[in-house]
Scaffold this motif. Structure first.
Motif, PDB file in Angstrom:
ATOM      1  N   GLY A 334       0.815  -1.211   0.000  1.00 18.13           N
ATOM      2  CA  GLY A 334       0.000   0.000   0.000  1.00 18.13           C
ATOM      3  C   GLY A 334       0.845   1.255   0.000  1.00 18.13           C
ATOM      4  O   GLY A 334       2.014   1.261  -0.417  1.00 18.13           O
ATOM      5  N   LEU A 335       0.255   2.350   0.486  1.00 17.34           N
ATOM      6  CA  LEU A 335       0.897   3.661   0.462  1.00 17.34           C
ATOM      7  C   LEU A 335       1.874   3.804   1.618  1.00 17.34           C
ATOM      8  O   LEU A 335       1.552   3.516   2.762  1.00 17.34           O
ATOM      9  CB  LEU A 335      -0.165   4.762   0.539  1.00 17.34           C
ATOM     10  CG  LEU A 335      -1.259   4.753  -0.534  1.00 17.34           C
ATOM     11  CD1 LEU A 335      -2.312   5.797  -0.227  1.00 17.34           C
ATOM     12  CD2 LEU A 335      -0.647   4.987  -1.919  1.00 17.34           C
ATOM     13  N   ARG A 336       3.073   4.271   1.306  1.00 16.49           N
ATOM     14  CA  ARG A 336       4.088   4.586   2.312  1.00 16.49           C
ATOM     15  C   ARG A 336       4.579   6.008   2.062  1.00 16.49           C
ATOM     16  O   ARG A 336       4.109   6.685   1.169  1.00 16.49           O
ATOM     17  CB  ARG A 336       5.270   3.618   2.230  1.00 16.49           C
ATOM     18  CG  ARG A 336       4.940   2.186   2.647  1.00 16.49           C
ATOM     19  CD  ARG A 336       6.212   1.339   2.597  1.00 16.49           C
ATOM     20  NE  ARG A 336       6.010   0.018   3.171  1.00 16.49           N
ATOM     21  CZ  ARG A 336       5.529  -1.024   2.528  1.00 16.49           C
ATOM     22  NH1 ARG A 336       5.180  -0.901   1.255  1.00 16.49           N
ATOM     23  NH2 ARG A 336       5.389  -2.183   3.115  1.00 16.49           N
ATOM     24  N   GLU A 337       5.550   6.428   2.857  1.00 18.39           N
ATOM     25  CA  GLU A 337       6.151   7.748   2.648  1.00 18.39           C
ATOM     26  C   GLU A 337       6.615   7.894   1.215  1.00 18.39           C
ATOM     27  O   GLU A 337       7.301   7.023   0.671  1.00 18.39           O
ATOM     28  CB  GLU A 337       7.345   7.919   3.598  1.00 18.39           C
ATOM     29  CG  GLU A 337       8.149   9.175   3.355  1.00 18.39           C
ATOM     30  CD  GLU A 337       9.455   9.191   4.140  1.00 18.39           C
ATOM     31  OE1 GLU A 337      10.433   9.775   3.638  1.00 18.39           O
ATOM     32  OE2 GLU A 337       9.485   8.621   5.247  1.00 18.39           O
ATOM     33  N   GLY A 338       6.246   8.980   0.570  1.00 21.46           N
ATOM     34  CA  GLY A 338       6.680   9.224  -0.796  1.00 21.46           C
ATOM     35  C   GLY A 338       5.615   9.949  -1.592  1.00 21.46           C
ATOM     36  O   GLY A 338       4.514  10.224  -1.111  1.00 21.46           O
ATOM     37  N   LEU A 339       5.948  10.259  -2.842  1.00 19.58           N
ATOM     38  CA  LEU A 339       5.053  10.986  -3.739  1.00 19.58           C
ATOM     39  C   LEU A 339       4.470  10.034  -4.771  1.00 19.58           C
ATOM     40  O   LEU A 339       5.204   9.382  -5.527  1.00 19.58           O
ATOM     41  CB  LEU A 339       5.804  12.112  -4.444  1.00 19.58           C
ATOM     42  CG  LEU A 339       4.996  12.919  -5.468  1.00 19.58           C
ATOM     43  CD1 LEU A 339       3.815  13.619  -4.797  1.00 19.58           C
ATOM     44  CD2 LEU A 339       5.883  13.923  -6.188  1.00 19.58           C
ATOM     45  N   TYR A 340       3.145   9.970  -4.818  1.00 21.43           N
ATOM     46  CA  TYR A 340       2.400   9.137  -5.759  1.00 21.43           C
ATOM     47  C   TYR A 340       1.630  10.058  -6.703  1.00 21.43           C
ATOM     48  O   TYR A 340       0.882  10.930  -6.246  1.00 21.43           O
ATOM     49  CB  TYR A 340       1.413   8.232  -5.023  1.00 21.43           C
ATOM     50  CG  TYR A 340       2.042   7.254  -4.068  1.00 21.43           C
ATOM     51  CD1 TYR A 340       2.148   5.893  -4.384  1.00 21.43           C
ATOM     52  CD2 TYR A 340       2.541   7.668  -2.828  1.00 21.43           C
ATOM     53  CE1 TYR A 340       2.728   4.993  -3.509  1.00 21.43           C
ATOM     54  CE2 TYR A 340       3.130   6.768  -1.951  1.00 21.43           C
ATOM     55  CZ  TYR A 340       3.218   5.440  -2.292  1.00 21.43           C
ATOM     56  OH  TYR A 340       3.793   4.552  -1.423  1.00 21.43           O
ATOM     57  N   VAL A 341       1.807   9.863  -7.992  1.00 21.80           N
ATOM     58  CA  VAL A 341       1.100  10.661  -8.992  1.00 21.80           C
ATOM     59  C   VAL A 341       0.109   9.768  -9.723  1.00 21.80           C
ATOM     60  O   VAL A 341       0.483   8.707 -10.245  1.00 21.80           O
ATOM     61  CB  VAL A 341       2.075  11.308  -9.991  1.00 21.80           C
ATOM     62  CG1 VAL A 341       1.297  12.034 -11.092  1.00 21.80           C
ATOM     63  CG2 VAL A 341       3.011  12.281  -9.273  1.00 21.80           C
ATOM     64  N   LEU A 342      -1.147  10.199  -9.730  1.00 19.34           N
ATOM     65  CA  LEU A 342      -2.201   9.493 -10.466  1.00 19.34           C
ATOM     66  C   LEU A 342      -2.610  10.375 -11.629  1.00 19.34           C
ATOM     67  O   LEU A 342      -3.223  11.427 -11.432  1.00 19.34           O
ATOM     68  CB  LEU A 342      -3.403   9.217  -9.563  1.00 19.34           C
ATOM     69  CG  LEU A 342      -4.638   8.638 -10.245  1.00 19.34           C
ATOM     70  CD1 LEU A 342      -4.342   7.265 -10.836  1.00 19.34           C
ATOM     71  CD2 LEU A 342      -5.821   8.577  -9.288  1.00 19.34           C
ATOM     72  N   ALA A 343      -2.265   9.968 -12.840  1.00 22.04           N
ATOM     73  CA  ALA A 343      -2.527  10.779 -14.021  1.00 22.04           C
ATOM     74  C   ALA A 343      -3.663  10.180 -14.841  1.00 22.04           C
ATOM     75  O   ALA A 343      -3.925   8.973 -14.785  1.00 22.04           O
ATOM     76  CB  ALA A 343      -1.264  10.897 -14.872  1.00 22.04           C
TER      77      ALA A 343
END
Length: 596
Positions: A334-343
């Protein structure tokens, strides 16, 4: 405490050899980052507007707290109640750390055994709020009781809970005027263990909560930073050291040995006979390595890296589930520390998917800040309610008022538990990244853990500083860099939507980001929503008119994992995404892991 006193305490291990001066041309004072510094506008009216935005968010947090807490809490009475409930086992634990009965009484340490405390007009359920936690009172420099902090004694999440959520002083701050040397910890038990051994120590509950405005409190002092032994602790230690070096005379960093999570853990493992010698060794090592430098050797970080690996190996650091099992597998949990981009192109469902993920994360008890720069909070609420209500109620039915009122009420009652962990902010032209960072800071202070930050969407983020006057591509590049810093400095996942041009709608892989290369390069994870199976513009438009729409969520970049494609159905009327039974991983699509 002064230098001579410290020297006497650690004399057997003391060594004042110092490393070389900073490299030629090295700036001894790091520049403020866009996230850690003040909001970009220097215009007084703009600064006041930003301040009002922050105050409004703080009032929302305060309103949430008032719903949970009893009215007219008598803090002094509460401290006495908790102090009296300190159990023999907790007292024994504290004394094993070197915290004597005298220190326990002086700082009025207590314990919440979970029983109801009924001394207010409306007693409430404070026992459930702090249950099983060590209670540490916090006083301002004048000695006035301002806060109670519940510190978990095991591996509870979050580690800290605050009664008011508005901590604006350091724990034990009152000792600073009377000492030339002090220790700064990110753990209350570490600070208490140092105090018990005669060292002046202050603490902030969680390093992410350290504020820039506290740096002047350490003016002219020698400061030893003792943060937890993890990668996050290392990052926060470097950030705080960079702030303190502006005002303190010297800043040193205690490097904990392998296997020690924090100072308290080190003392417990060492035992009462060896704990003092272990601490003296750490101080001597810090002095020998020299004061803070922006160019440290990697050897300083090796224990923190190894401890971080051990935590992950033992499964202590799992990601926040997105609600899509196939996506969670690709993201290693799943989601952890960091930058996720959903385009995605317009109308592909980016906002709907982000809201669905946000609701799922909030349902797990994790705080979520949802920055909406396009839709209203009411429109987003309608999507959430429609998803909970099922096929009988659509988003349009709720927005138009045609939906069955009883069904909506029932769904709203169900949604209340999720909404307790969700803050939707309707963005304005003042919702810049520094303001979002302040929201994150306040949420950490309130909830004791970093939130998941969701931003809809990148191209709507207001420009600040050098981004003003730049073209859209340059603005996007600076914005994703600022969001990446926000994620790193606060240790939180940041998920941001980004619009793709219809010119790339039929592309796959990294070609989807060919018009936004800087966005893809900066992101830790880059994902794209695209219509499944469309080969021409006509087929694309025809499928977008369907309901449900067959779509694919392709992970085109994953800095620390595999790539993959998650087949989904976008149910537009219900504002919901559902999964297909199978998912193609990077091996099936012929691509490898991205490592840049």
């Amino acid at each position: 405490m002064n230098r001579d006193e410290l020297s006497r305490r650690i004399k057997p291990r003391f060594n004042r050899n110092r490393p070389a001066d900073p490299l030629p041309g090295q700036d001894p004072v790091p520049a403020l980052s866009p996230v850690a510094g003040q909001p970009g506008s220097q215009d007084p009216a703009g600064q006041e507007a930003l301040r009002q935005e922050v105050l409004a968010f703080a009032r929302r947090l305060a309103d949430d707290r008032r719903k949970r807490l009893p009215v007219r809490v008598n803090l002094d009475h509460l401290v006495e109640e908790y102090h009296e409930r300190l159990t023999p086992s907790v007292r024994e634990f504290l004394q094993a750390l070197g915290i004597s009965q005298a220190i326990i009484d002086e700082y009025q340490l207590g314990f919440d055994d979970g029983s109801r405390i009924g001394f207010t007009e409306d007693p409430g359920q404070l026992g459930a709020f702090f249950r099983g936690r060590l209670i540490v009172p916090v006083r301002d420099p004048g000695g006035r009781l301002v806060e109670l902090i519940g510190r978990g004694l095991r591996d509870e999440a979050p580690r800290y809970k605050t009664l008011s959520g508005d901590l604006d002083v350091l724990f034990n701050q009152q000792v600073l005027p009377d000492t030339d040397i002090c220790f700064l910890s990110d753990d209350l038990t570490d600070a208490l263990a140092l105090i018990g051994r005669g060292y002046p120590a202050v603490a902030v509950p969680g390093a992410a909560n350290f504020r820039e405005e506290w740096a002047p409190l350490f003016r002219g002092k020698e400061v030893f930073i003792a943060f937890e032994n993890s990668d996050a602790g290392r990052k926060h230690r470097e950030r705080v050291a960079g702030l303190l070096v502006r005002t303190a005379s010297e800043v040193y960093r205690l490097t904990l040995p392998e296997g020690a999570k924090n100072l308290a853990d080190l003392f417990l493992k060492a035992g009462p006979d060896q704990a003092e010698a272990q601490l003296a060794g750490l101080i001597a090592q810090a002095l020998q390595e020299g004061a803070y430098s922006r160019f440290p050797r990697d050897s300083r970080n090796l224990p923190a890296f190894l401890e971080e690996f051990v935590r992950r190996h033992e499964g202590q650091l799992e990601g926040c589930s997105t609600g899509l099992a196939s996506l969670d597998r690709i993201l290693l949990g799943g989601l952890r520390e960091g930058l996720y981009v959903l385009a995605g192109i317009p109308a592909s469902g980016k906002t709907t998917l982000l809201r669905q993920m946000a609701d799922h994360v909030a349902a797990q008890g994790v705080p979520v800040i949802f920055i909406s720069l396009e839709m209203s909070a009411f429109e987003l609420w309608a999507k959430s309610i429609s998803r909970l209500a099922g096929e009988t109620v659509g988003v349009a039915d709720i927005l138009s008022g045609r939906a069955d009122a009883e069904v909506v009420r029932e769904a709203n009652l169900e949604y209340a538990a999720i909404a307790e962990n969700l803050w939707t902010v309707e963005g304005t032209d003042r919702t810049t990244i520094p303001l979002i960072a302040e929201y994150v800071h306040q949420t950490v202070n309130e909830r004791g853990r970093p939130p998941v930050v969701v931003i809809d969407y990148l191209q709507r983020l207001p420009a600040e500083g050098q981004a003003r006057g730049a073209d859209q591509r340059q603005r996007d590049s600076l914005a994703v860099l600022g969001l990446k810093r926000l994620a790193r400095e606060h240790g939180c996942p940041v998920v941001v939507a980004s619009t793709l041009s219809r010119h790339v709608a039929l592309e796959t892989g990294l070609e989807l980001f060919r018009e936004a290369e800087a966005v893809e390069q900066t992101a830790d994870v880059a994902m794209a929503l695209r219509v499944r199976g469309a080969r021409t513009r006509e087929e694309l438009d025809a499928q977008l008119r369907q309901d449900p729409v067959p779509v694919e969520l392709e992970v085109v970049k994953n800095r620390n994992g595999t790539l993959g494609v998650v087949p989904l159905w976008f149910h537009k009327a219900q504002g919901q995404f559902t999964e297909e039974p199978t998912t193609r991983t990077s091996r099936e699509v012929g691509a490898g892991c991205t490592s840049t």
